[in-house]
Design a protein around this motif. Sequence first.
Motif, PDB file in Angstrom:
ATOM      1  N   GLY A 112      60.072  17.146  38.460  1.00  0.00           N
ATOM      2  CA  GLY A 112      59.563  17.603  39.744  1.00  0.00           C
ATOM      3  C   GLY A 112      58.656  16.618  40.439  1.00  0.00           C
ATOM      4  O   GLY A 112      58.049  16.951  41.458  1.00  0.00           O
ATOM      5  N   SER A 143      62.715  32.762  43.122  1.00  0.00           N
ATOM      6  CA  SER A 143      63.072  31.527  43.823  1.00  0.00           C
ATOM      7  C   SER A 143      64.565  31.455  44.090  1.00  0.00           C
ATOM      8  O   SER A 143      65.005  31.042  45.168  1.00  0.00           O
ATOM      9  N   ARG A 173      54.091  13.009  45.071  1.00  0.00           N
ATOM     10  CA  ARG A 173      53.843  14.255  45.785  1.00  0.00           C
ATOM     11  C   ARG A 173      52.368  14.447  46.098  1.00  0.00           C
ATOM     12  O   ARG A 173      51.484  13.814  45.510  1.00  0.00           O
ATOM     13  N   LEU A 206      60.351  14.974  45.247  1.00  0.00           N
ATOM     14  CA  LEU A 206      61.091  15.975  45.999  1.00  0.00           C
ATOM     15  C   LEU A 206      62.462  15.435  46.355  1.00  0.00           C
ATOM     16  O   LEU A 206      62.675  14.210  46.419  1.00  0.00           O
ATOM     17  N   VAL A 221      56.902  22.993  38.155  1.00  0.00           N
ATOM     18  CA  VAL A 221      55.878  22.103  38.716  1.00  0.00           C
ATOM     19  C   VAL A 221      54.481  22.709  38.612  1.00  0.00           C
ATOM     20  O   VAL A 221      53.511  22.021  38.282  1.00  0.00           O
ATOM     21  N   THR A 280      63.627  23.154  38.416  1.00  0.00           N
ATOM     22  CA  THR A 280      62.642  22.073  38.317  1.00  0.00           C
ATOM     23  C   THR A 280      61.364  22.440  39.058  1.00  0.00           C
ATOM     24  O   THR A 280      60.254  22.252  38.544  1.00  0.00           O
ATOM     25  N   GLU A 281      61.513  22.972  40.270  1.00  0.00           N
ATOM     26  CA  GLU A 281      60.333  23.322  41.059  1.00  0.00           C
ATOM     27  C   GLU A 281      59.540  24.449  40.400  1.00  0.00           C
ATOM     28  O   GLU A 281      58.309  24.500  40.519  1.00  0.00           O
ATOM     29  N   CYS A 282      60.231  25.345  39.694  1.00  0.00           N
ATOM     30  CA  CYS A 282      59.533  26.412  38.970  1.00  0.00           C
ATOM     31  C   CYS A 282      58.613  25.846  37.889  1.00  0.00           C
ATOM     32  O   CYS A 282      57.627  26.492  37.504  1.00  0.00           O
TER      33      CYS A 282
END
Length: 552
Positions: free
Chosen positions: A434, A25, A455, A437, A239, A235-237
């Motif tokens: 997460g 990422s 989300r 967004l 989710v 953070t997105e990793c």
Amino acid sequence: MASSLSPPEVPMELHAKNREKLLKSLTQHLSTSSRPLQGFVFLQGGEEQTRHCTDHVELFRFVSMDIIFDAFSSPFVVHAFEYSLKLRLQYGIGVLRLQLVKSYKNSYEEVGEKPLYYPLILLWQKIAELNWSFADVRPFTSMLCPISTRIQNKFLTRQRLGILILEDEIEIREGIDKFKMDLNTLHPILTECRVTKSELELTLIQFANDISSEAHVEGIDKFKMDLNTLHPILTECRVTKSELELTLIQFANDISSEAHVEVMRNAKVGMKEYQLESLFLHHTYMYGGCRHCSYTCICATGDNSAVLHYGHAAAPNDKTLQEGDMALLDMGAEYHFYGSDITCSFPVNGTFNRDQSLIYNAVLRAHNAVISSMRPGVGWVNMHKLAEKTILESLNEGGILFGDIDAMIHERLGAIFMPHGLGHLLGIDTHDPGGYLQGAERSKEPGLKALRTTRELLEGMVITVEPGCYFIDALLVPAMENPKTSKYFNIQEINKFRGFGGVRIESDVYVTSSGCVNMTKCPREIQEIEAVMAGAPWPIPKTTIPSANGEI
């Protein structure tokens, strides 16, 4: 009751895959933004904390953002995560880990040595200049580890320092001769620590926000700093979860579900709330090896169950269970950092009366309706509204409310009975990050403003589904006095529920490619709960996590 469960082995591959996920990422983001693919992700670990004004050390837990990379659970750790594309292809991911034990740090200060963590950053650059071949070290699972046995004795010798390549992140004490050793490189870097202009071009990527602060180590000001890139990517990793992570979350759910059943079986009028908490903690630790809970246990009975986060220091689960009380128990164990979050509601005497059945079934219908509707692409706001609507319909059918359901929804009447959000992401933290967004704005409407995520669901998410129905005077009285909403309330029926408290049903749900899997294995139907409380068995079948194609 003994347990049919046993703590699973935790493969170190879990952390290696998490590091690989971040690396991909991060390099993708840097490439897209035309930035150089070299530098370090630098994370400050947690520190042991002492109880106020004493030398009593509280039980330590690793910083959540560090856990995604490392299996070590010791304090005073700084992680340097090298993401140079060139080094990654040649050497695999390098994780520099330093145990900053206070006695070691003090020893360096006494003899005038610079701290280890600063020269270790430079060490990667020095190794890049060497013509080493590590064909026998698997990509993404190698660790570069400095070996020193005499730091605490205030001197360093070349004979006692070296560089050792480890495989699978486990120290190999036998067969060490099979690995390439260099006993000459580390010592001069540690002792001289001279920096050239080119070495200063290395970028340290950290994160800092209102909750987390950047790492502070001596000499860090000599490097370029980036405090904005890491946090949203990391953070997105977190989710979506890997199958290895899901296995740990499932075990935390299994042992916690089993413990909830044990509490149901033993709950009796006259007990204290904290005795229910004690039963849960004992079972999850005794049979599941879960030393930590995901959060402070909420063991609320009677009117306490209308307090959403009851159980804190000012309300320490100390009420006596009374005849006619409902119990609302929100408790979840944590295993190898991965948590569970489960709520069960039941009558303390073991038998539901009419009023308890009405409210419980209203919440259960909402719980089941949401889970039946969950799949990738479904918006969480719509799931929250579905839960509200289902509860309002049940209250309308039960005579507590009357009028048009759509009109009630328009007036946000659902938030009077369910003032919290429907659920939240779950993983290493109870409220995993997460949920929003970047750039997303939080709603200002009652109920919706309490949502922890807005989300759309993604395959691999683990999210709690926790609808509730509460009778809270601070919310009910103003609504019943408001001309816009008073017409919907059957005051006579509402008054019967003053002091009732509330009901919440919470399960942890994994989103698959085509639907979802409820990871929580507690009795939910009224007849199931009454049977279990009367002594009936409640087996918890072993759950297999669906693979990527959604098949069991």
